[in-house]
Design an enzyme around this catalytic site. Structure first.
Site, mmCIF file in Angstrom:
data_model
loop_
_atom_site.group_PDB
_atom_site.id
_atom_site.type_symbol
_atom_site.label_atom_id
_atom_site.label_comp_id
_atom_site.label_asym_id
_atom_site.label_seq_id
_atom_site.Cartn_x
_atom_site.Cartn_y
_atom_site.Cartn_z
ATOM 1 N N ASP A 1 -16.356 -7.533 1.777
ATOM 2 C CA ASP A 1 -16.381 -7.758 0.430
ATOM 3 C C ASP A 1 -17.270 -7.377 -0.629
ATOM 4 O OD1 ASP A 1 -15.763 -8.760 -2.505
ATOM 5 O OD2 ASP A 1 -15.248 -10.653 -1.601
ATOM 6 N N MET A 2 -17.273 -5.824 -1.467
ATOM 7 C CA MET A 2 -17.599 -5.552 -1.773
ATOM 8 C C MET A 2 -18.596 -6.107 -3.023
ATOM 9 S SD MET A 2 -15.534 -3.757 -4.891
ATOM 10 C CE MET A 2 -13.741 -3.695 -4.223
ATOM 11 N N TYR B 1 1.162 -0.758 -0.264
ATOM 12 C CA TYR B 1 -0.637 -0.189 -0.010
ATOM 13 C C TYR B 1 0.735 0.992 -0.205
ATOM 14 C CZ TYR B 1 -4.556 -2.837 1.233
ATOM 15 O OH TYR B 1 -5.198 -2.772 1.321
ATOM 16 N N GLU C 1 -13.975 -1.873 2.992
ATOM 17 C CA GLU C 1 -12.626 -2.226 2.852
ATOM 18 C C GLU C 1 -12.141 -3.798 2.754
ATOM 19 O OE1 GLU C 1 -9.615 -3.930 1.571
ATOM 20 O OE2 GLU C 1 -9.731 -1.923 1.123
ATOM 21 N N LYS D 1 -1.890 9.476 -9.662
ATOM 22 C CA LYS D 1 -2.969 8.696 -10.364
ATOM 23 C C LYS D 1 -3.822 9.477 -9.047
ATOM 24 C CE LYS D 1 -3.136 4.752 -7.662
ATOM 25 N NZ LYS D 1 -2.549 3.630 -7.215
ATOM 26 N N TYR D 2 -3.989 9.594 -7.266
ATOM 27 C CA TYR D 2 -4.892 10.571 -6.696
ATOM 28 C C TYR D 2 -5.358 12.063 -7.374
ATOM 29 C CZ TYR D 2 -3.679 6.188 -3.859
ATOM 30 O OH TYR D 2 -3.022 5.132 -4.093
ATOM 31 N N GLU E 1 -6.444 -7.630 -12.371
ATOM 32 C CA GLU E 1 -6.805 -7.329 -11.285
ATOM 33 C C GLU E 1 -7.619 -7.549 -10.948
ATOM 34 O OE1 GLU E 1 -4.219 -4.740 -9.332
ATOM 35 O OE2 GLU E 1 -2.369 -5.208 -10.224
ATOM 36 N N GLU F 1 -10.436 1.791 -7.089
ATOM 37 C CA GLU F 1 -8.852 1.994 -8.186
ATOM 38 C C GLU F 1 -8.766 0.169 -8.237
ATOM 39 O OE1 GLU F 1 -5.989 3.510 -5.875
ATOM 40 O OE2 GLU F 1 -6.366 3.067 -3.971
#
Length: 793
Positions: free
Chosen positions: A479-480, A389, A452, A398-399, A504, A495
């Site tokens: 878990d989403m 991380y 998360e 990116k952010y 991924e 992301e």
């Protein structure tokens, strides 16, 4: 080789004549110490003297004019030597270990490992083994081999080198070669070129070989002394030396101890494809004689612009630069030290070196990871470590892009409305923080939910909520794909992208998260596209081979490319042209997906809708070896805000983004691709209820032509592209060379640097027309059924 922190190493080439001068005026200091006193870092010098050459020739080369008794004596001496090869005092240039420290030795350039005569070849190989054995005794680390000269016996040369690799462990071998044989541009070439290489030329036989030495370096003549060059040079002629190198390293099974010493004596060609091919090879040394330099306005030695550019590019290999004849006074100003200072200046200003030392660049961030194989993440199966991380959070680009995308989306909402943002896969919270900044900038009323599944990262989120975010953020653990949220979201931010976009499992993860969205909701990213290009890299292919099993060569790897060459050129754009762009699109995913069949929970019944396939055709303008496929991605976050690692667009869309390196799909065996061939690549994204995997396969083709009919057919004349004449000795007019001009024109460019796709002529201007293609090669199907690599759902 030098590291990025230290300058490139520069070695002094000490010739045989230099060594003879030292014998006439003996010195107490070692040769390497003398070179270092003149600010060189190392020395490159012959291992043997002229006495060894004379003795070898007397023993092994029988003249037809010599009496029979003398020949019998020579044969007897030769047989004794073959049985037990040994040097005599005076035949070698070094006898003590301290003399050899810091020295790269040059093997005798008169040895003919590729001679047409069997006995000459045989005895040359014995002599080569003898020299390497003595070099090993002196603990020499690097031996530079003489260049091959006879194309018809190049396999014999390669076999001899391979035998040496087996019998002499630890030592590095380097083959000295020019980028091309300069004799192809002489109108009346001599029987042997200045480089000493002539494809398919007969070698002297055992009974007729000349006693004169064979030059191993191209002769650079002045405009007054050299003949006018030929006006024609085919692609095959420009390819000749590279193809010889390819044969040698293939016979040697891509041994990592076998490298290249590029001889930059002849002027460099202007065709970038020809030069890029060499830049992807394992270059260990650059041999640059003083005659390659030209004088600038003040009389100091400098290199022509083309040579400067090429050398700056190959500095990414950190080669040793070997300077020759710098004390000859060829330039009026600067003396010997000017050559060293100039080469160190080129190294210091090399883009690869500059970028590696500049904070915030991809090259600086990825130092130590160049051409290093990394397994892609398994985000659903494995929880990321804190250090992972932390590494990704170092990417400000990116952010910043994510913040901008959220800001643009929020700005389109009426200020009075309450907006719900859901961050799916919050990690340690960088996306959450950027969403809060975007809300503040847009001055909107918004609630943020952060989801998360990593229990360890969830602790960090709780700490940040308590210390930074307070009531602005609500945290959800799970878990989403299974979790429920308190209220529908207007914006879903994630992301989950990989180097190939979907590798991924972003599509599968977002399938589960899309049920959080309102019917009018949006996803950031809104889409992402996978791209592919054919790649040549002997270094990467060797790295894959260290896995020593089939699984290693059927696994995609994340790689920061360095010593690579994209083989494809720009295909035609005319209707019906088979070939596409240099880097081609495979497939795209869009979110939210509106056409999926869902169950009562809002989840897809199967994963079949995420299966993809692509069949791509690439034009290969210059001969090369396919070692694998390069995978890239490009994402639209929202509106005109995006992310990209596409090699031609990344700097326009998200310059210096650090989070993703490309994906490398290796091949089990290299596939040779001739000039002006076509490569057809098939790739599939497959899935079952537990896994997602890729399969890939490639075929190669050559266009087939027929002569034009004597009588033109009625109707408009068809048009053919520049590839239509590849079977002829295509070329462009070649201007007389100048010491200020450093380029040999690409025979496939009509003018300037226009790509092949722009060279279009009417049929009446060419002698043949394309009728189709013939297949010339193929690979096996890689990773069928996900047997070697997959991503777990």
């Amino acid at each position: 080789m030098a590291s990025w922190e230290s300058p490139a190493l520069v070695a002094a080439f000490v010739s045989s004549s230099d060594l003879e001068k030292r014998l006439l005026a003996p010195q107490d200091s070692l040769i390497v110490d003398d070179a270092r006193s003149r600010t060189y870092d190392a020395v490159c010098m012959p291992l043997t003297t002229a006495k060894w050459k004379d003795r070898w020739r007397d023993m092994c080369i029988i003249s037809s004019d010599t009496a029979g008794a003398k020949n019998e004596g020579a044969e007897q001496h030769a047989e004794l030597w073959r049985a037990s090869p040994v040097f005599e005092l005076g035949e070698v240039t070094m006898t003590r270990l301290e003399e050899a420290e810091g020295v790269a030795v040059v093997i005798s350039d008169w040895l003919e490992l590729d001679a047409s005569d069997d006995w000459v070849r045989h005895d040359s190989e014995i002599a080569l083994q003898q020299e390497l054995s003595y070099a090993s005794y002196l603990d020499v680390q690097t031996a530079i081999f003489p260049p091959p000269r006879n194309r018809s016996q190049i396999a014999a040369y390669g076999r001899a080198v391979n035998s040496c690799l087996s019998r002499t462990p630890y030592m590095q071998f380097s083959i000295r070669l020019p980028i091309y044989d300069p004799s192809i541009f002489q109108s009346s070439p001599s029987p042997r070129s200045a480089f000493g290489f002539l494809p398919d030329s007969p070698s002297p036989t055992k009974s007729s070989i000349s006693s004169s030495s064979r030059p191993s370096t191209p002769e650079v003549r002045t405009s007054e002394s050299r003949a006018a060059p030929s006006t024609r040079a085919s692609e095959a002629e420009l390819n000749a030396t590279w193809e010889m190198w390819d044969i040698i390293r293939t016979i040697c099974a891509y041994n990592p101890r076998l490298t290249l010493t590029l001889d930059l004596t002849p002027p460099l060609p202007s065709a970038s494809g020809v030069l890029n091919r060499w830049a992807a090879e394992p270059i260990r040394h650059l041999f640059i004689p003083a005659s390659t330099f030209i004088a600038n306005a003040k009389g100091y030695p400098v290199l022509p612009k083309g040579s400067q550019s090429f050398i700056r590019d190959v500095m990414k290999h950190r080669p040793v630069i070997i300077l020759s004849n710098t004390t000859a006074g060829l330039h009026t100003k600067g003396g010997e030290v000017a050559y060293l200072q100039y080469m160190r200046h080129l190294d210091k200003t090399s883009p690869a070196v500059v970028q590696a030392k500049t904070e915030g660049t991809v090259e600086n961030f990825g130092r130590g990871y160049q051409d290093y194989l990394q397994a892609p993440l398994q985000p659903l199966m494995d929880n990321l470590q804190g250090i992972t991380y932390q590494m990704f959070e170092q990417d400000p680009v990116k952010y910043q892009k994510y913040e901008e995308a959220v800001f643009v989306a929020l700005s389109e909402w009426p200020p009075s409305e309450r907006i719900v943002i859901c961050v799916a896969g919050a990690g340690r919270g960088p996306l959450v923080a950027r969403c809060l900044k975007a809300i503040e900038r847009a001055q909107r009323n918004a609630a943020v939910y952060a989801i998360e599944k990593n229990s360890s990262a969830y602790v960090t989120l709780q700490r940040r909520k308590a210390s930074e975010w307070k009531e602005k953020v609500d945290l959800l653990f799970g878990d989403m794909r299974l979790l429920s949220v308190p209220e529908p979201a207007d914006i879903l931010v994630s992301e989950l992208l990989g180097s190939f976009g979907d590798n991924e499992l972003s599509p599968e993860c977002l399938d589960g998260a899309m049920r959080f969205l309102k019917s009018t909701g949006i996803s950031i990213p809104s889409s992402y596209t996978a791209y592919l290009a054919p790649l040549s890299s002997s270094k990467l292919w060797n790295e894959v081979r260290t896995g020593k099993d089939e699984k290693a060569s059927e696994t995609p790897y994340v790689v920061m490319f360095q010593a690579v060459n994209i083989l494809s050129g720009h295909g035609g754009e005319a209707e019906g042209d088979r070939c596409g762009a240099q880097v081609q699109e495979c497939w795209e995913f869009e979110h939210p997906r509106r056409d999926a069949v869902l169950d009562e929970r809002g989840l897809p019944l199967t994963n079949s809708h995420n299966v993809r396939s692509a069949k791509l055709t690439f034009h290969i303008p210059h001969a090369g070896v396919l070692h694998g496929l390069a995978g890239y991605f490009e994402a639209v976050l929202y509106g005109e805000v995006g992310l990209s690692i596409h090699p031609q667009r990344k700097d326009l869309i998200s310059k210096d983004m650090l989070s993703w390196f490309p994906l490398f799909f290796p091949l089990k065996e290299p596939l040779y691709l001739p000039s002006n061939s076509e490569l057809q690549v098939s790739i599939w994204r497959q899935t079952n209820q537990r896994q997602v995997w890729y399969e890939w396969y490639a075929e190669s083709f050559l266009p087939v032509f027929r002569p034009l009919a004597e009588k033109a057919r009625p109707g408009p004349l068809p048009r053919v592209d520049g590839r239509g004449s590849f079977m002829a000795a295509a070329s462009t007019p070649f201007a007389p060379p100048s010491p200020l001009v450093d380029a040999i024109d690409n025979p496939f460019l009509a003018s300037g640097d226009r790509p092949v796709k722009e060279v279009t002529r009417r049929v009446e201007e060419v002698s043949k027309i394309e009728t189709g293609v013939v297949k010339i090669g193929q690979t096996s199907l890689h990773n069928p059924g996900g047997r070697s690599s997959w991503i777990g759902l």
